[in-house]
Design an enzyme around this catalytic site. Structure first.
Site, short mmCIF file in Angstrom:
data_model
loop_
_atom_site.label_atom_id
_atom_site.label_comp_id
_atom_site.label_asym_id
_atom_site.label_seq_id
_atom_site.Cartn_x
_atom_site.Cartn_y
_atom_site.Cartn_z
N ASP A 138 0.83 -1.22 0.00
CA ASP A 138 0.00 0.00 0.00
C ASP A 138 0.86 1.27 0.00
O ASP A 138 0.36 2.36 -0.26
CB ASP A 138 -0.97 0.00 1.20
CG ASP A 138 -0.29 -0.08 2.56
OD1 ASP A 138 0.95 -0.15 2.61
OD2 ASP A 138 -1.01 -0.07 3.59
N GLU A 139 2.17 1.12 0.31
CA GLU A 139 3.02 2.31 0.41
C GLU A 139 3.19 3.04 -0.92
O GLU A 139 3.59 4.20 -0.95
CB GLU A 139 4.41 1.95 0.97
CG GLU A 139 4.32 1.33 2.33
CD GLU A 139 5.59 1.44 3.17
OE1 GLU A 139 6.52 2.15 2.76
OE2 GLU A 139 5.64 0.82 4.24
N LYS A 166 9.16 -0.15 -5.42
CA LYS A 166 8.02 -1.07 -5.55
C LYS A 166 7.03 -0.53 -6.59
O LYS A 166 6.48 -1.30 -7.39
CB LYS A 166 7.31 -1.24 -4.20
CG LYS A 166 8.05 -2.04 -3.16
CD LYS A 166 8.32 -3.48 -3.53
CE LYS A 166 7.08 -4.33 -3.56
NZ LYS A 166 7.43 -5.78 -3.78
P1 NAD Z 1 11.48 -9.86 3.75
O1 NAD Z 1 12.48 -8.75 3.74
O2 NAD Z 1 11.16 -10.55 5.03
O3 NAD Z 1 11.94 -11.00 2.72
C1 NAD Z 1 12.46 -10.72 1.47
C2 NAD Z 1 13.04 -12.01 0.90
O4 NAD Z 1 13.51 -11.73 -0.44
C3 NAD Z 1 14.22 -12.56 1.68
O5 NAD Z 1 14.10 -13.95 1.82
C4 NAD Z 1 15.43 -12.20 0.82
O6 NAD Z 1 16.53 -13.08 0.97
C5 NAD Z 1 14.83 -12.27 -0.58
N1 NAD Z 1 15.57 -11.46 -1.55
C6 NAD Z 1 15.95 -10.17 -1.41
N2 NAD Z 1 16.65 -9.78 -2.49
C7 NAD Z 1 16.69 -10.84 -3.34
C8 NAD Z 1 17.26 -11.05 -4.63
N3 NAD Z 1 17.93 -10.08 -5.25
N4 NAD Z 1 17.09 -12.26 -5.21
C9 NAD Z 1 16.41 -13.25 -4.59
N5 NAD Z 1 15.87 -13.10 -3.36
C10 NAD Z 1 16.01 -11.92 -2.75
O7 NAD Z 1 10.18 -9.27 3.07
P2 NAD Z 1 8.64 -9.51 3.44
O8 NAD Z 1 8.26 -8.60 4.54
O9 NAD Z 1 8.38 -10.95 3.53
O10 NAD Z 1 7.97 -8.92 2.10
C11 NAD Z 1 7.78 -9.77 0.97
C12 NAD Z 1 7.12 -8.96 -0.14
O11 NAD Z 1 5.88 -8.44 0.33
C13 NAD Z 1 7.92 -7.75 -0.61
O12 NAD Z 1 7.79 -7.65 -1.99
C14 NAD Z 1 7.27 -6.57 0.10
O13 NAD Z 1 7.41 -5.40 -0.67
C15 NAD Z 1 5.83 -7.03 0.15
N6 NAD Z 1 5.00 -6.50 1.24
C16 NAD Z 1 5.42 -6.62 2.54
C17 NAD Z 1 4.60 -6.19 3.57
C18 NAD Z 1 5.00 -6.31 5.02
O14 NAD Z 1 4.29 -5.80 5.89
N7 NAD Z 1 6.10 -6.98 5.34
C19 NAD Z 1 3.35 -5.62 3.27
C20 NAD Z 1 2.97 -5.50 1.92
C21 NAD Z 1 3.80 -5.97 0.92
O1 DAU Z 2 2.49 -0.95 4.47
C1 DAU Z 2 3.17 -2.06 4.00
C2 DAU Z 2 4.63 -1.96 4.37
O2 DAU Z 2 4.72 -2.21 5.77
C3 DAU Z 2 5.52 -2.93 3.60
O3 DAU Z 2 5.47 -2.59 2.25
C4 DAU Z 2 6.96 -2.87 4.11
O4 DAU Z 2 7.74 -3.85 3.47
C5 DAU Z 2 6.96 -3.13 5.60
O5 DAU Z 2 8.27 -2.98 6.11
C6 DAU Z 2 6.01 -2.17 6.31
O6 DAU Z 2 6.53 -0.81 6.25
P1 DAU Z 2 6.47 0.17 7.51
O7 DAU Z 2 7.51 1.19 7.34
O8 DAU Z 2 5.08 0.61 7.76
O9 DAU Z 2 6.86 -0.89 8.67
P2 DAU Z 2 7.83 -0.78 9.94
O10 DAU Z 2 7.60 -2.01 10.77
O11 DAU Z 2 9.22 -0.41 9.58
O12 DAU Z 2 7.20 0.47 10.73
C7 DAU Z 2 5.84 0.48 11.14
C8 DAU Z 2 5.58 1.82 11.79
O13 DAU Z 2 6.31 1.88 13.03
C9 DAU Z 2 6.07 3.01 10.98
O14 DAU Z 2 5.18 4.09 11.18
C10 DAU Z 2 7.43 3.34 11.60
C11 DAU Z 2 7.26 2.94 13.03
N1 DAU Z 2 8.47 2.43 13.73
C12 DAU Z 2 9.19 1.46 13.14
C13 DAU Z 2 10.31 0.94 13.75
C14 DAU Z 2 11.14 -0.14 13.09
C15 DAU Z 2 8.80 2.93 14.97
O15 DAU Z 2 8.12 3.82 15.54
N2 DAU Z 2 9.92 2.42 15.60
C16 DAU Z 2 10.69 1.44 15.03
O16 DAU Z 2 11.72 1.03 15.63
#
Ligand code: NAD
Ligand code: DAU
Length: 356
Positions: A138-139, A166
């Site tokens: 959603d970012e 992204k």
């Molecule tokens: P993550 O950082 O936990 O995992 C990323 C994985 O991708 C790792 O296993 C890493 O080794 C692999 N990777 C990174 N670079 C690579 C490369 N060049 N080649 C092959 N593998 C590679 O990420 P996540 O939180 O599981 O997110 C997964 C996907 O979901 C991402 O595309 C992210 O943008 C999306 N997403 C995440 C969230 C969230 O809240 N975490 C929300 C919405 C969307």
């Molecule tokens: O919205 C989806 C996204 O959510 C994904 O696309 C990203 O991959 C995922 O990392 C996440 O992004 P955020 O930046 O929202 O997540 P994060 O956990 O880093 O931070 C969540 C919120 O908390 C954000 O407002 C920043 C704040 N934060 C984060 C950290 C790590 C803090 O206040 N303290 C912290 O130490």
């Protein structure tokens, strides 16, 4: 509408990360998926083989791991050919906003060039190719004020190098659908939480720091809002879209669970304070430390997932209260996983395994 997806050899990229590993576990248990999974992961700092412990033994004929970099086109092409890949579910990305601010380069390569390579490999196998599902965020829509929700038609307005990269990858995927007729779907999801999340992200970081009575860093005034979704609900949404989503379409996925960061941090503190064996000492809320804000910090995200709900019948199953309780318990009960992540032990294992 496509009702089912006949996939034989599904490439899951980034399967050793947080959501990818949860997705592989989810899919392997489903009766409506009978194909093989080829997990392609570079094993960056975020790729942890422990996240899939047991999978290779449980599914020796249906699960395969390939350590590979999606930025290496020849390698991707070779994996496509060798395994007869007919669908991709593309998670691999650099995913942490703070890292993208300090070091944007790897985000450009992996998130944009890596996605381009996979699309090119899929295009080369177009005649037998079933689906390229792209996992996005959603970012890409930027930041909301106090009112309103992101819909699939909200204009893109990314504010960090992570979200900009992204956004670029989303455009490439859509363009390959429109230009080359590649069967694609895209999903843009809100913040996930749950088991196996690398503890640089807010929820696991706060749980583990609070357990150890370390400082709990809260950026700015702590009033930024995110829309939280339990990771298993995200996995179910992805599979629903892969099976039944209209090709060429984007679907938003959200939790309908807007929370200020400070509320979540306080909730975690109070839950740990009340937990048997962890209740002694001063209240954990005293560990909360307001720190310098993240540059370009988006104020509020909130998702309208009506399209996914009405077209495909998906809704989130887990409430935040039950999801966060499960999540806290998971991090407390999986001390071996936590120790290996916190001490970087899984990195030493990777180095030994791959002779680095
Ligand atoms: P993550 O950082 O936990 O995992 C990323 C994985 O991708 C790792 O296993 C890493 O080794 C692999 N990777 C990174 N670079 C690579 C490369 N060049 N080649 C092959 N593998 C590679 O990420 P996540 O939180 O599981 O997110 C997964 C996907 O979901 C991402 O595309 C992210 O943008 C999306 N997403 C995440 C969230 C969230 O809240 N975490 C929300 C919405 C969307
Ligand atoms: O919205 C989806 C996204 O959510 C994904 O696309 C990203 O991959 C995922 O990392 C996440 O992004 P955020 O930046 O929202 O997540 P994060 O956990 O880093 O931070 C969540 C919120 O908390 C954000 O407002 C920043 C704040 N934060 C984060 C950290 C790590 C803090 O206040 N303290 C912290 O130490």
């Amino acid at each position: 509408m496509v009702k089912r997806v006949d996939v034989q050899n599904l490439m899951v990229t980034g399967g050793c990360g947080f959501i990818g590993s949860n997705f592989i576990r989810y899919l392997m248990e489903r009766a409506d998926f009978t194909g093989r999974i080829v997990n392609v992961d570079k094993l960056t700092y975020a790729g942890n083989p422990d996240n899939l412990k047991g999978i290779e033994d449980d599914y020796p004929d249906r699960y395969l791991f390939e350590r590979a970099d999606i930025c290496d086109f020849e390698c991707m092409e070779e994996i496509f050919s060798r395994h007869g890949i007919d669908a991709v579910c593309h998670f691999a990305a650099e995913s942490h906003v703070d890292r993208s601010i300090k070091d944007p380069g790897s985000f450009i390569y992996t998130n944009i060039v890596g996605t381009f390579n996979l699309l090119e490999a899929a295009r080369a196998h177009c005649e037998s190719f079933v689906l390229f599902h792209h996992i996005s965020t959603d970012e890409v829509y930027g930041s909301l004020g106090a009112e309103g929700l992101f819909t699939e038609t909200t204009p893109y307005r990314p504010n960090s190098p992570y979200s900009a990269a992204k956004a670029s990858s989303d455009h490439l995927v859509r363009a390959y659908g429109a230009t080359y007729g590649l069967p694609i779907t895209v999903s843009n999801c809100s913040n996930n939480y749950g088991p196996y999340q690398f503890p640089e992200k807010l929820i696991p970081l706060i749980i583990l720091n609070a357990k150890e009575r370390e400082k709990l860093p809260v950026y700015g005034d702590g009033r930024n809002v995110r829309d939280w979704l339990y990771v298993k609900d995200h996995c179910a949404a992805i599979w629903t879209i892969m099976k039944s989503g209209r090709r060429g379409e984007t679907y938003n996925i959200g939790g309908n669970m807007e929370m200020e960061n400070i509320t979540i941090v306080e909730m975690i503190c109070d839950t740990l304070d009340a937990r048997k064996g962890l209740e002694t000492g001063t209240p954990r809320r005293e560990l909360i430390t307001f720190v310098k804000d993240r540059p370009g910090h988006d104020r509020r995200y909130a998702i309208d997932f009506t399209k996914l709900q009405t077209e495909l019948g998906w809704t989130p199953g887990e409430s935040f209260e039950s999801g966060i309780r499960k999540t806290i318990s998971w991090y407390l009960e999986n001390s071996e996983w936590v120790r290996r992540v916190r001490n970087n032990e899984y990195r030493s294992w990777i180095s030994e395994q791959y002779g680095e």
